[in-house]
Design a protein around this motif. Structure first.
Motif, PDB file in Angstrom:
ATOM      1  N   GLY A  18       0.775  -1.231   0.000  1.00 33.85           N
ATOM      2  CA  GLY A  18       0.000   0.000   0.000  1.00 33.85           C
ATOM      3  C   GLY A  18       0.805   1.280   0.000  1.00 33.85           C
ATOM      4  O   GLY A  18       0.241   2.366  -0.178  1.00 33.85           O
ATOM      5  N   LEU A  19       2.121   1.193   0.185  1.00 31.67           N
ATOM      6  CA  LEU A  19       2.925   2.419   0.253  1.00 31.67           C
ATOM      7  C   LEU A  19       3.277   2.966  -1.127  1.00 31.67           C
ATOM      8  O   LEU A  19       3.487   4.169  -1.278  1.00 31.67           O
ATOM      9  N   LYS A  20       3.351   2.099  -2.111  1.00 33.84           N
ATOM     10  CA  LYS A  20       3.857   2.535  -3.421  1.00 33.84           C
ATOM     11  C   LYS A  20       2.994   3.624  -4.033  1.00 33.84           C
ATOM     12  O   LYS A  20       3.509   4.579  -4.625  1.00 33.84           O
ATOM     13  N   ARG A  21       1.682   3.493  -3.913  1.00 32.30           N
ATOM     14  CA  ARG A  21       0.829   4.506  -4.548  1.00 32.30           C
ATOM     15  C   ARG A  21       0.954   5.857  -3.855  1.00 32.30           C
ATOM     16  O   ARG A  21       0.851   6.901  -4.500  1.00 32.30           O
ATOM     17  N   PHE A  22       1.204   5.839  -2.550  1.00 33.54           N
ATOM     18  CA  PHE A  22       1.412   7.106  -1.851  1.00 33.54           C
ATOM     19  C   PHE A  22       2.784   7.689  -2.179  1.00 33.54           C
ATOM     20  O   PHE A  22       2.958   8.907  -2.177  1.00 33.54           O
ATOM     21  N   SER A  60       4.242  10.230   4.443  1.00 36.49           N
ATOM     22  CA  SER A  60       4.883  10.135   5.754  1.00 36.49           C
ATOM     23  C   SER A  60       3.940   9.520   6.783  1.00 36.49           C
ATOM     24  O   SER A  60       4.347   8.688   7.604  1.00 36.49           O
ATOM     25  N   GLU A  61       2.685   9.911   6.733  1.00 32.99           N
ATOM     26  CA  GLU A  61       1.705   9.352   7.674  1.00 32.99           C
ATOM     27  C   GLU A  61       1.530   7.853   7.457  1.00 32.99           C
ATOM     28  O   GLU A  61       1.454   7.072   8.417  1.00 32.99           O
ATOM     29  N   ARG A  62       1.476   7.433   6.200  1.00 36.71           N
ATOM     30  CA  ARG A  62       1.323   6.006   5.903  1.00 36.71           C
ATOM     31  C   ARG A  62       2.548   5.210   6.342  1.00 36.71           C
ATOM     32  O   ARG A  62       2.426   4.088   6.838  1.00 36.71           O
ATOM     33  N   VAL A  63       3.726   5.785   6.139  1.00 34.63           N
ATOM     34  CA  VAL A  63       4.950   5.110   6.581  1.00 34.63           C
ATOM     35  C   VAL A  63       4.954   4.975   8.099  1.00 34.63           C
ATOM     36  O   VAL A  63       5.286   3.914   8.647  1.00 34.63           O
ATOM     37  N   GLU A  64       4.569   6.040   8.782  1.00 33.92           N
ATOM     38  CA  GLU A  64       4.523   5.982  10.247  1.00 33.92           C
ATOM     39  C   GLU A  64       3.508   4.944  10.720  1.00 33.92           C
ATOM     40  O   GLU A  64       3.749   4.215  11.683  1.00 33.92           O
ATOM     41  N   ARG A  65       2.376   4.867  10.042  1.00 32.75           N
ATOM     42  CA  ARG A  65       1.381   3.847  10.400  1.00 32.75           C
ATOM     43  C   ARG A  65       1.929   2.442  10.209  1.00 32.75           C
ATOM     44  O   ARG A  65       1.637   1.534  10.985  1.00 32.75           O
ATOM     45  N   ALA A  66       2.711   2.261   9.135  1.00 31.14           N
ATOM     46  CA  ALA A  66       3.263   0.939   8.847  1.00 31.14           C
ATOM     47  C   ALA A  66       4.285   0.516   9.896  1.00 31.14           C
ATOM     48  O   ALA A  66       4.442  -0.673  10.175  1.00 31.14           O
ATOM     49  N   THR A 103       0.632  20.964  20.910  1.00 31.76           N
ATOM     50  CA  THR A 103      -0.768  20.621  20.667  1.00 31.76           C
ATOM     51  C   THR A 103      -0.890  19.532  19.608  1.00 31.76           C
ATOM     52  O   THR A 103      -0.315  19.636  18.525  1.00 31.76           O
ATOM     53  N   GLY A 104      -1.629  18.486  19.944  1.00 28.79           N
ATOM     54  CA  GLY A 104      -1.902  17.430  18.977  1.00 28.79           C
ATOM     55  C   GLY A 104      -0.777  16.451  18.751  1.00 28.79           C
ATOM     56  O   GLY A 104      -0.889  15.574  17.890  1.00 28.79           O
ATOM     57  N   PHE A 105       0.314  16.557  19.505  1.00 30.40           N
ATOM     58  CA  PHE A 105       1.461  15.678  19.273  1.00 30.40           C
ATOM     59  C   PHE A 105       1.320  14.383  20.061  1.00 30.40           C
ATOM     60  O   PHE A 105       1.098  14.397  21.272  1.00 30.40           O
ATOM     61  N   ILE A 106       1.452  13.255  19.354  1.00 29.96           N
ATOM     62  CA  ILE A 106       1.468  11.930  19.979  1.00 29.96           C
ATOM     63  C   ILE A 106       2.764  11.252  19.560  1.00 29.96           C
ATOM     64  O   ILE A 106       2.986  11.020  18.371  1.00 29.96           O
ATOM     65  N   PRO A 107       3.651  10.955  20.507  1.00 29.29           N
ATOM     66  CA  PRO A 107       4.943  10.352  20.140  1.00 29.29           C
ATOM     67  C   PRO A 107       4.762   9.013  19.432  1.00 29.29           C
ATOM     68  O   PRO A 107       3.847   8.249  19.750  1.00 29.29           O
ATOM     69  N   PRO A 108       5.612   8.721  18.461  1.00 28.43           N
ATOM     70  CA  PRO A 108       5.518   7.432  17.752  1.00 28.43           C
ATOM     71  C   PRO A 108       5.981   6.285  18.639  1.00 28.43           C
ATOM     72  O   PRO A 108       6.894   6.436  19.449  1.00 28.43           O
ATOM     73  N   ARG A 109       5.352   5.134  18.465  1.00 27.98           N
ATOM     74  CA  ARG A 109       5.744   3.918  19.190  1.00 27.98           C
ATOM     75  C   ARG A 109       5.957   2.803  18.168  1.00 27.98           C
ATOM     76  O   ARG A 109       5.012   2.117  17.778  1.00 27.98           O
ATOM     77  N   PRO A 110       7.194   2.623  17.721  1.00 27.44           N
ATOM     78  CA  PRO A 110       7.467   1.628  16.669  1.00 27.44           C
ATOM     79  C   PRO A 110       7.098   0.210  17.102  1.00 27.44           C
ATOM     80  O   PRO A 110       7.335  -0.188  18.239  1.00 27.44           O
ATOM     81  N   ARG A 111       6.514  -0.534  16.164  1.00 25.57           N
ATOM     82  CA  ARG A 111       6.164  -1.929  16.420  1.00 25.57           C
ATOM     83  C   ARG A 111       7.320  -2.866  16.115  1.00 25.57           C
ATOM     84  O   ARG A 111       7.382  -3.965  16.640  1.00 25.57           O
ATOM     85  N   PHE A 112       8.216  -2.444  15.218  1.00 26.47           N
ATOM     86  CA  PHE A 112       9.292  -3.332  14.798  1.00 26.47           C
ATOM     87  C   PHE A 112      10.524  -2.515  14.463  1.00 26.47           C
ATOM     88  O   PHE A 112      10.468  -1.298  14.313  1.00 26.47           O
TER      89      PHE A 112
END
Length: 291
Positions: A40-44, A131-137, A279-288
């Protein structure tokens, strides 16, 4: 992706400056791997690339058209029994090719040194989506926050102003080191390093700006990770030199900058700097682990 180990993010750089530089240098290749292996990242990734390439194609077409309209000629010279007329004709004949010999390298250099920052500004909405999609992944899902439209608009404007500010500083430093280009053998190096510094900073800033981090929040992290950012920027500048491959580097850079963003312990960074969460900042928590 479930087979990857959980990543322990840290605000600390990767070992020595040399190790940090090497880690930053490897980020584009890690980004390519993530783009190719994550569904799903390629199209973005294609959106900012296509937009920026089309923009530069239009720019180059317009520039070539305008340069073609320029007719540089000297007037007829009458001296030395016709020699002046022959000389003026020869000069006029050579001015046409000379015009293009000067214009083409200038246009290519202009594209080389502006492609990244212009792409980060004009294609900002597409870069943010990637960037948002990469962070979600990479990261654990975030709790959705509903911000008022006024706040969201102000944050978007501020992010664009930050990007324009980076571009302004890059132009200033480029002008300062540009005269050094005439120094034999090493004159190109300061200009290259300036471009590398701001390339790394610009790609990294996409994720920071998208997550509402302002300059005061970014400064301590940028200081700690300066060698990684330089290595990252040098790698991007070198890749951009490869014909045609360089055009693909915009989404790769955004992805690599996002990978670096998710590796940082922002809670610790802000706490050590004595700053509160924006405001609105949520630190990233990597899964892997993306290493």
């Amino acid at each position: 992706m479930t087979g990857h180990e959980h990543q322990s993010a840290s605000v600390s750089p990767v070992g020595s400056p040399m190790a940090a530089f090497a880690h930053g240098f490897s980020l584009p290749m890690r980004a390519v791997n993530l783009l190719l292996t994550t569904r799903g990242l390629k199209r973005f990734a294609a959106l900012p690339l296509v937009f920026n390439v089309l923009l530069y194609v239009l720019f180059l077409a317009g520039a070539v058209w305008l340069i073609g309209l320029i007719d540089v000629q000297v007037g007829p010279w009458e001296f030395w029994w016709g020699f002046g007329g022959w000389l003026s004709t020869a000069i006029n004949w050579s001015l046409g090719p000379l015009k293009w010999l000067v214009a083409v390298p200038v246009l290519l250099l202009l594209c080389y040194y502006t492609f990244t920052m212009v792409g980060l500004i004009v294609a900002a909405p597409f870069n943010d989506m990637l960037s948002e999609r990469v962070e979600r992944a990479i990261c654990e899902p975030k709790e959705k926050q509903s911000l008022p439209l006024r706040v969201t608009t102000a944050l978007m404007v501020q992010s664009m102003l930050d990007a324009i500010g980076i571009l302004g500083r890059q132009i200033l430093w480029t002008l300062l080191v540009l005269p050094l280009i005439f120094v034999p053998l090493v004159g190109f190096l300061p200009l290259f390093l300036v471009g590398a510094h701001f390339a790394g900073l610009g790609y990294f800033d996409t994720s920071m700006a998208r997550n509402n981090l302002r300059n005061r929040h970014k400064a301590p992290v940028l200081r700690v990770h300066r060698w990684e950012l330089l290595g990252f920027g040098v790698a991007m500048q070198l890749l951009f030199l490869i014909p045609f491959v360089g055009l693909l580097m915009l989404p790769v850079g955004v992805t690599a900058g996002t990978i670096l963003y998710t590796r940082i312990d922002w809670e610790r960074a802000l706490r050590e700097a004595g700053l509160e969460r924006p405001t609105g900042f949520i630190p990233p928590r990597p899964r892997f682990n993306t290493e």
